[in-house]
Motif scaffolding. Sequence first.
Motif, PDB file in Angstrom:
ATOM      1  N   ASN A  52      36.662  40.421  36.325  1.00  0.00           N
ATOM      2  CA  ASN A  52      35.473  39.839  36.951  1.00  0.00           C
ATOM      3  C   ASN A  52      35.734  39.231  38.322  1.00  0.00           C
ATOM      4  OD1 ASN A  52      32.623  38.798  36.820  1.00  0.00           O
ATOM      5  ND2 ASN A  52      33.713  36.846  36.913  1.00  0.00           N
ATOM      6  N   LYS A 102      35.635  41.240  31.617  1.00  0.00           N
ATOM      7  CA  LYS A 102      35.826  39.801  31.830  1.00  0.00           C
ATOM      8  C   LYS A 102      37.110  39.523  32.611  1.00  0.00           C
ATOM      9  CE  LYS A 102      33.400  38.060  27.713  1.00  0.00           C
ATOM     10  NZ  LYS A 102      33.566  37.292  26.450  1.00  0.00           N
ATOM     11  N   SER A 161      35.620  33.498  34.443  1.00  0.00           N
ATOM     12  CA  SER A 161      34.298  33.486  35.080  1.00  0.00           C
ATOM     13  C   SER A 161      33.951  32.116  35.649  1.00  0.00           C
ATOM     14  CB  SER A 161      33.220  33.898  34.062  1.00  0.00           C
ATOM     15  OG  SER A 161      33.467  35.193  33.560  1.00  0.00           O
TER      16      SER A 161
END
Length: 446
Positions: A208, A205, A169
Amino acid sequence: MAEAEDPDGGSAKSPHELKREVSRLLEMIAQGDECTLETVDEAIRTLQLFTESRLKTAEKKPRGGRGIPEEFLCPISKRVMVDPVVLENGQTFDRLPIQDWLNEGHRRCPQTLEYLRDTRLTPNRLVRRLIAKCCKEQGVKLPNLMEAEGKIAGVCNKDYFESLLDRMSTSLDDQKAAAKELRDLTNRQASFRAFFGESAGALQKLLNPLSPNKVADDPSLEEDLTAIVLNLSIIDSNKELMKDNPFVISFLVGSLNSRTHRTRSVAAAALSELAILDLNRHLIGEAGAIGPLINVIGERNIVAIVNASSALSKLFRLTENRKNAIRAQATSVILQRIVRRICVDEMMGLLASLSCDQDAVEELRDFGAVPLLLTVLGEIRPERCKENCVAILDEICSYDPHTVKQIRKNEDASGLLLRLSVSTTATARAQRKATSTVKKIMKIAS
């Protein structure tokens, strides 16, 4: 080159003298000077004596009240190694301490400070056996290896896994580095593949960077993420995760349209793994994978074609997927591959699956596929390929009497089918289908 030995069968020379003797003998062998079998035997014997003398010397210097040689202690923890592993530069460490060291971002050997281009850890089973033997002789209890591995997976690797997901991220450079590391780890270690099923939100995640609002225009990152999903799909429990995480299948379908053939190939392989489960076949079909997979079949890359064929062969077990394939002109694409003799065995398997649908049979008839099928049937092909070929012919004959007349007029074709019906090497299904077609020909003739 005799050498005096002590009463215990060892050498009367000191370790230093033996080391010099080993070096001298190895140099003679390397240079070829006076290199005889006796020289090689002497070098081996001297090396063995040197090793024994080192161990005896070390045993006379117990650490912490234990008679464990220093060579068996991890250079980092200074404790007996439970799971010794080797770095690329040949240095041995206990797995947990060296893994901790590497997870902290170090890329130099803590012993020699050499730069490590490859941080993979290779088990040192010889040292492990020597340590176990020494501990047994000294009455020292060695921790269970499986317990140590569990500790590594549960403490060290899990933390590192979470840190890599967090990096997905951040900046593009961090995403690329983390994805490449996760690709390698999920390929080599089952524990990392299992973590995705154990950690809530891990798949979100991971993907992402390529979510609809953050489409990364980086082919290498897309390929690494696609490969990670393929690695994860090997575990059956991870296959079942897809029903709760349908965005993963959507991501793979998007990867089928990637700019690089490697990513398209890997995405097809991942879908093939996931399509083993019935529920996933439905989800993959609904996600629009059929058309892109057929496009991959039309490519030049053989590996990609085989992977896409494998995925489609599983997806075609559902009627709606077969109908979607026919609408996407799969019959035409597959026939073109067969004409060019590209992956013929795989293409025949797909065509046999489609031929149970009347629309596909009508297309085959309209395309004039019968002469092509008869030609392939007469070629040297695996029995499964011939089985599929004759099954397709039988389906066409069941729908179209004109095809039966066409085959009857071709003596070579009729003879080929007759021989196949009584062949002792053909599969049972091939014999059955060939017999069925022959009966249709005989019925027309009567």
